[in-house]
Structures are given as C-alpha cells and as structure tokens.
Motif scaffolding. Structure first.
Motif, short mmCIF file in Angstrom:
data_model
loop_
_atom_site.label_atom_id
_atom_site.label_comp_id
_atom_site.label_asym_id
_atom_site.label_seq_id
_atom_site.Cartn_x
_atom_site.Cartn_y
_atom_site.Cartn_z
N SER A 7 -1.47 4.77 8.25
CA SER A 7 -0.86 4.32 7.00
C SER A 7 0.65 4.35 7.16
O SER A 7 1.20 5.26 7.75
N GLY A 8 1.31 3.35 6.63
CA GLY A 8 2.74 3.27 6.81
C GLY A 8 3.41 2.38 5.78
O GLY A 8 2.87 2.13 4.71
N SER A 33 0.46 -0.78 3.03
CA SER A 33 1.88 -1.12 2.96
C SER A 33 2.51 -0.52 1.71
O SER A 33 1.82 0.03 0.86
N TRP A 34 3.80 -0.70 1.61
CA TRP A 34 4.56 -0.22 0.46
C TRP A 34 4.04 -0.84 -0.83
O TRP A 34 4.22 -0.29 -1.90
N HIS A 35 3.40 -1.98 -0.75
CA HIS A 35 2.99 -2.73 -1.93
C HIS A 35 1.53 -2.47 -2.32
O HIS A 35 1.09 -2.92 -3.36
N GLY A 36 0.77 -1.75 -1.50
CA GLY A 36 -0.64 -1.56 -1.77
C GLY A 36 -0.96 -0.25 -2.47
O GLY A 36 -0.18 0.68 -2.47
N ASP A 37 -2.14 -0.22 -3.08
CA ASP A 37 -2.60 1.01 -3.70
C ASP A 37 -3.44 1.81 -2.69
O ASP A 37 -3.65 1.36 -1.56
N ALA A 38 -3.91 2.98 -3.08
CA ALA A 38 -4.63 3.87 -2.16
C ALA A 38 -5.89 3.20 -1.60
O ALA A 38 -6.18 3.35 -0.42
N ASN A 56 6.10 -9.93 3.31
CA ASN A 56 7.00 -8.78 3.47
C ASN A 56 6.25 -7.46 3.45
O ASN A 56 6.83 -6.41 3.35
N THR A 57 4.94 -7.53 3.59
CA THR A 57 4.10 -6.34 3.69
C THR A 57 3.46 -6.19 5.06
O THR A 57 2.67 -5.29 5.28
N ARG A 58 3.79 -7.10 6.02
CA ARG A 58 3.18 -7.06 7.35
C ARG A 58 4.20 -6.92 8.45
O ARG A 58 5.22 -7.61 8.46
N GLY A 59 3.92 -6.01 9.39
CA GLY A 59 4.78 -5.78 10.54
C GLY A 59 3.93 -5.42 11.75
O GLY A 59 2.82 -5.91 11.89
N LEU A 60 4.44 -4.54 12.62
CA LEU A 60 3.67 -4.17 13.80
C LEU A 60 4.11 -2.84 14.35
O LEU A 60 5.18 -2.34 14.03
#
Length: 181
Positions: A7-8, A33-38, A56-60
């Motif tokens: 989780s990040g 992501s920062w935008h998601g719930d548990a 803006n919720t996807r990276g690597l």
C-alpha cells in the motif's frame, strides 16, 4: 519487472495482465492510492486498466532480478534477515544500495512464492527519479500545479504513468542498475 502488493501513495503497475483471446487487454495495478478507500487498498482487491491510460493515482516501483540469481526453496520468516545477508554476500551486492538515479533498492531473498532473489525499489519512484531517466515529468502534482506551488515535488511519487511508460522506465538500465554492478 514489477510485482507489488504494497500500500502506498499511488497504485503500482504490475506485469499481471487480464487476457482476452490470448491478448493482454488490461494490466492490474496493486497497492492502493492517495485517492482510494480502505476496500480498494487491500492486497486482494483486483481490477484492470488499459495499458495506455493515465491517472494521477498510478505510478510504479521498480524490481530487478540479478543475472546471477538462482532458484532455491524459501525459508521461514525468522530466517529472512540472515538469508538476505547471505544472498547479498553470494551475489556480491549490498542488502541496500542506490541506482545511479538515486533509487533506493533492497535485496529480497528467495522464500515462499519467491523463486529467485531480486532487488526492489524501497519506495515508489519519485518525480525526480523519473525525470532523470525519462527526461520529463507527467505528474499532475508537479511543481507546475498551483496546489503545490513553491513545494519541492522531486520527492513526490511520479503519477500519470501508464503501463507502457513504466515498462520503458524499467528497460532503461539507469533506473535499476546499481552503482556497484
């Protein structure tokens, strides 16, 4: 390439594909992501995105398997640190190191479900690390965004990265090669 259930700050692209008629129709990000719930951050939660999509919720997070690695049976959890040090000595690599672009890499020894030792990014790829390799910054929350104006965003996780871009980043040896190799 990249496999993660951590989780990040951003969902992390993986090689896990959803297949239709034998072709990859989407790739599964993991981690939340920062935008998601548990619910959406649970390691067991699965869904797929088109590989060319940006958000803006996807990276690597990068993963590198040393060429010298061999397949072995895994240990129990209590032996992990010792095994990590033993594998570091065997591969002539430190347990933790940095790539030329500054990515902190950690040696992960083989264990249950892990056939070969590999190096994994300790943190998500930052905007600064991405720029050093790719020459640009796709992030919404870059220094150009009024919401973060005046802040040093080079340590923010890179986002707005599609699967194809993540693969190109990992193909560039500057991103994952260690200073000692």
């Amino acid at each position: 390439l990249f496999r993660s259930d951590l989780s990040g700050n951003v969902w992390e692209w993986t090689e896990n594909a959803v297949r239709q008629n034998g072709e990859a129709s989407g790739y599964i990000p993991r981690g939340g992501s920062w935008h998601g719930d548990a619910k959406h951050s649970a390691p067991s939660y699965r869904f797929a995105y088109q590989p060319g999509s940006h958000a803006n919720t996807r990276g690597l997070r990068v993963v590198r398997v040393p060429a010298e690695a061999t397949t072995v049976p895994g240990p129990d959890a209590s032996e992990a640190k010792k095994l990590q040090a033993e594998w570091a000595a065997k591969l002539k690599l430190p347990v933790e190191s940095k790539s030329p672009t500054g990515i902190a890499m950690v040696l992960i020894p083989p264990g249950e479900g892990v056939e070969k030792p590999f190096l994994m990014g300790k943190y998500e790829v930052t905007q600064g690390e991405w720029e050093k390799v790719m020459g640009s910054n796709p992030s919404t929350f870059s220094a150009k965004n009024p919401k973060v104006l005046g802040m040093d965003t080079s340590r923010f996780p890179v986002e707005m990265v599609n699967w194809f871009d993540a693969v190109e980043f990992c193909k560039d040896r500057k991103s994952t090669r260690l200073n000692s190799s």
